[in-house]
Design a protein around this motif. Structure first.
Motif, PDB file in Angstrom:
ATOM      1  N   ASP A  84       0.772  -1.180  -0.102  1.00  0.00           N
ATOM      2  CA  ASP A  84      -0.096  -0.031   0.067  1.00  0.00           C
ATOM      3  C   ASP A  84       0.768   1.176   0.046  1.00  0.00           C
ATOM      4  OD1 ASP A  84      -1.887   2.036   0.321  1.00  0.00           O
ATOM      5  OD2 ASP A  84      -2.936   1.029   2.004  1.00  0.00           O
ATOM      6  N   ILE A  85       0.829   2.004  -1.165  1.00  0.00           N
ATOM      7  CA  ILE A  85       1.798   2.952  -1.433  1.00  0.00           C
ATOM      8  C   ILE A  85       1.582   4.236  -0.212  1.00  0.00           C
ATOM      9  CG2 ILE A  85       2.322   2.421  -3.588  1.00  0.00           C
ATOM     10  CD1 ILE A  85       0.531   4.809  -4.247  1.00  0.00           C
ATOM     11  N   TYR A  86       0.202   4.186   0.110  1.00  0.00           N
ATOM     12  CA  TYR A  86      -0.185   5.364   1.122  1.00  0.00           C
ATOM     13  C   TYR A  86       0.290   5.156   2.456  1.00  0.00           C
ATOM     14  CZ  TYR A  86      -2.509   7.245  -2.932  1.00  0.00           C
ATOM     15  OH  TYR A  86      -2.788   7.701  -4.289  1.00  0.00           O
ATOM     16  N   LYS A  87       0.725   3.959   2.734  1.00  0.00           N
ATOM     17  CA  LYS A  87       1.047   3.460   4.095  1.00  0.00           C
ATOM     18  C   LYS A  87       2.499   3.337   4.354  1.00  0.00           C
ATOM     19  CE  LYS A  87      -3.370   1.598   5.317  1.00  0.00           C
ATOM     20  NZ  LYS A  87      -4.044   0.265   5.829  1.00  0.00           N
ATOM     21  N   ASP A  88       3.605   3.926   3.136  1.00  0.00           N
ATOM     22  CA  ASP A  88       4.920   3.471   3.382  1.00  0.00           C
ATOM     23  C   ASP A  88       5.638   4.774   3.181  1.00  0.00           C
ATOM     24  OD1 ASP A  88       7.556   2.826   2.547  1.00  0.00           O
ATOM     25  OD2 ASP A  88       6.688   0.722   2.468  1.00  0.00           O
ATOM     26  N   LYS A  89       6.559   5.117   4.259  1.00  0.00           N
ATOM     27  CA  LYS A  89       6.843   6.301   4.384  1.00  0.00           C
ATOM     28  C   LYS A  89       8.085   6.368   3.337  1.00  0.00           C
ATOM     29  CE  LYS A  89       6.580   6.535   9.575  1.00  0.00           C
ATOM     30  NZ  LYS A  89       7.257   6.827  10.897  1.00  0.00           N
ATOM     31  N   ILE A  98       4.129  10.795  -1.832  1.00  0.00           N
ATOM     32  CA  ILE A  98       2.852  10.364  -2.072  1.00  0.00           C
ATOM     33  C   ILE A  98       2.378  11.692  -3.180  1.00  0.00           C
ATOM     34  CG2 ILE A  98       0.451  10.997  -1.402  1.00  0.00           C
ATOM     35  CD1 ILE A  98       2.068   8.424  -0.197  1.00  0.00           C
ATOM     36  N   ASP A  99       3.061  12.862  -3.077  1.00  0.00           N
ATOM     37  CA  ASP A  99       2.492  13.991  -4.178  1.00  0.00           C
ATOM     38  C   ASP A  99       2.815  13.388  -5.735  1.00  0.00           C
ATOM     39  OD1 ASP A  99       1.595  15.558  -2.369  1.00  0.00           O
ATOM     40  OD2 ASP A  99       3.548  16.730  -2.325  1.00  0.00           O
ATOM     41  N   VAL A 140      -1.067   3.903  -9.402  1.00  0.00           N
ATOM     42  CA  VAL A 140      -0.348   2.920  -8.758  1.00  0.00           C
ATOM     43  C   VAL A 140      -0.994   2.766  -7.397  1.00  0.00           C
ATOM     44  CG1 VAL A 140       1.859   2.353  -7.771  1.00  0.00           C
ATOM     45  CG2 VAL A 140       1.839   3.460 -10.207  1.00  0.00           C
ATOM     46  N   LYS A 141      -1.185   1.532  -6.976  1.00  0.00           N
ATOM     47  CA  LYS A 141      -1.516   1.298  -5.543  1.00  0.00           C
ATOM     48  C   LYS A 141      -0.349   0.398  -4.716  1.00  0.00           C
ATOM     49  CE  LYS A 141      -5.632   3.348  -5.696  1.00  0.00           C
ATOM     50  NZ  LYS A 141      -5.437   3.820  -7.021  1.00  0.00           N
ATOM     51  N   SER A 142       0.154  -0.725  -5.482  1.00  0.00           N
ATOM     52  CA  SER A 142       0.999  -1.378  -5.108  1.00  0.00           C
ATOM     53  C   SER A 142       2.228  -1.304  -5.780  1.00  0.00           C
ATOM     54  CB  SER A 142       0.624  -2.745  -4.683  1.00  0.00           C
ATOM     55  OG  SER A 142      -0.583  -2.670  -3.972  1.00  0.00           O
ATOM     56  N   LEU A 143       3.552  -1.742  -5.550  1.00  0.00           N
ATOM     57  CA  LEU A 143       4.934  -1.729  -6.258  1.00  0.00           C
ATOM     58  C   LEU A 143       5.748  -2.617  -5.694  1.00  0.00           C
ATOM     59  CD1 LEU A 143       7.442   0.091  -5.228  1.00  0.00           C
ATOM     60  CD2 LEU A 143       5.948   2.005  -5.595  1.00  0.00           C
ATOM     61  N   VAL A 144       6.713  -3.139  -6.550  1.00  0.00           N
ATOM     62  CA  VAL A 144       7.839  -3.842  -6.263  1.00  0.00           C
ATOM     63  C   VAL A 144       9.161  -2.970  -7.057  1.00  0.00           C
ATOM     64  CG1 VAL A 144       7.776  -5.745  -7.585  1.00  0.00           C
ATOM     65  CG2 VAL A 144       9.259  -5.871  -5.728  1.00  0.00           C
TER      66      VAL A 144
END
Length: 417
Positions: A98-103, A107-108, A115-119
């Protein structure tokens, strides 16, 4: 998932990797490698997007992408705020469900994208030079197998990027060597043309003074009577003048040959420019026409460090030309100024001048102005002067008006490097 499905997926992934390896083995530039990799990355994981990120000093350059919607192709981000930068700096994959929960996520930069998830995996484990990213439009936790597949692709990519670099460097060396050979052949062709022209000119120009020498020598043998001494002196003078002309022509030919072959060398030494110039004027005064004199003026400290032989050749040519293309009793002005480590030499005559239509060609090999054909010369002198001036890392310019005379101004450093 059944054992059959797992085996089928593994076989499919193997085919994708093998195909990517085969294609990259034929790639000859980085653009081809990136295209192959981004396509294979999506196929390996079923991702909605893939990007290829190059390490550009302290920046992450998103060089290429293959995605359902635009991402960041062509953009650069600082490595310390970029997920691809994190993967390269830490030399390990970044897996984010979850990109919105990873420091680690800026985000901007991600908010306008799908994109929602990534590797993100680094390319080359010891000193990463790039990164490969996969993205999903819905939340997706990349499996260990997917991460391993992407890392395998990244490892293969690292080898091919190095191969491409080696190939590129080899190709560049081949191009440079080929160009060197072409240039060498062209120089050889030009040198042969110059030598042929020299031989042709020598056979023509030498004929007149040699004939004069022979006829004078023959007449010397016949001189008898009261006025014989006067006639002998006249013929001796004629022979000396012809020999001087032949020597000057030979020197021009030898100098051009040396310059064409790049054999001219610099030998700097300290000397007094004034006494040096006065010696040159005394040396050639005997060749001046009747009534011609050099009016010399000097400014500044005349002690300089330069190549005496090269400067001597330049001054001899300029002063000889000034005399040759001027009439009897016409003066030659020579002004020398040394200031702030710079030497300026100005030679002015009041002779026939250079036709305006010929002035652009005056420094060319074998070129003689339209109004100079009745005056003996090789057409090499000013070309030699220009090339010797360039060896001094100096400049030469001129100003000429037909019927009023010509001024040559030479400028160079008073102390050679």
């Amino acid at each position: 998932m059944s054992t059959f499905d797992v085996r089928s997926d593994q076989q499919q992934a193997t085919k994708v990797l093998v195909s990517a390896v085969q294609e990259m083995s034929l790639a000859r530039n980085l653009e081809s490698v990136m295209r192959i990799v981004r396509t294979a990355a999506r196929q390996l994981t079923g991702a909605d997007g893939a990007s290829f990120v190059l390490r550009d000093q302290g920046m992450c350059y998103y060089a290429d992408e293959d995605a359902i919607a635009p991402l960041w192709k062509g953009q650069r981000f600082p490595m310390d705020i970029c997920v691809s930068g994190w993967a390269m700096l830490n030399k390990k994959p970044a897996v984010i469900e979850d990109i919105y929960k990873d420091k680690r996520i800026p985000i901007d930069a991600y908010r306008p994208t799908f994109v929602k998830s990534l590797v993100m995996v680094p390319v080359r484990s010891i000193d990463p030079i790039a990164a490969i990213g996969n993205y999903w439009a819905s939340k997706h936790f990349p499996t260990d197998e997917e991460v391993e597949l992407l890392q395998s692709l990244a490892d293969i990519t690292a080898v091919n990027m190095e191969n491409v670099q080696v190939y590129s460097e080899l190709e560049q060396r081949v191009k440079e060597r080929t160009q060197e050979l072409i240039d060498s052949l062209e120089r050889e062709k030009q040198m042969n043309a110059v030598k042929s022209r020299m031989v042709s000119m020598a056979s023509h120009e030498f004929k007149t003074p040699l004939s004069a020498i022979l006829s004078s020598a023959f007449l010397l043998e016949k001189q008898m009577g009261e006025d014989a001494e006067g006639k002998k002196t006249k013929h001796f003078g004629r022979i000396k003048s012809c020999v001087d002309n032949l020597t000057a022509m030979l020197n021009d030919f030898l100098t051009v040959d040396k310059l064409e072959q790049g054999r001219a060398q610099m030998y700097s030494e300290q000397f007094d420019l004034r006494s040096f110039t006065e010696d040159i004027v005394d040396e050639i005064a005997g060749t001046f026409r009747r009534g011609q004199v050099v009016r010399s003026t000097y400014e500044g400290n005349m002690l300089i460090t330069q190549d005496r032989k090269i400067l001597r050749h330049i001054l001899l040519n300029l002063l000889s030309n000034a005399s040759k293309y001027s009439g009897e009793h016409q003066p030659i002005d020579l002004h020398i100024k040394v200031s702030e480590n710079q030497v300026s030499i100005c030679v002015r005559d009041y002779g026939i001048g250079i036709p305006y239509e010929d002035q652009q060609k005056i420094f060319s090999n074998f070129f003689r102005a339209a109004n100079a054909h009745k005056i003996q010369g090789t057409g090499l002198g000013l070309n030699i002067v220009k090339r010797y001036t360039e060896l001094l890392e100096g400049t030469i310019r001129f100003d000429s008006k037909p019927g009023e005379g010509t001024t040559f101004e030479l400028s160079f450093a008073s102390s050679a490097e």
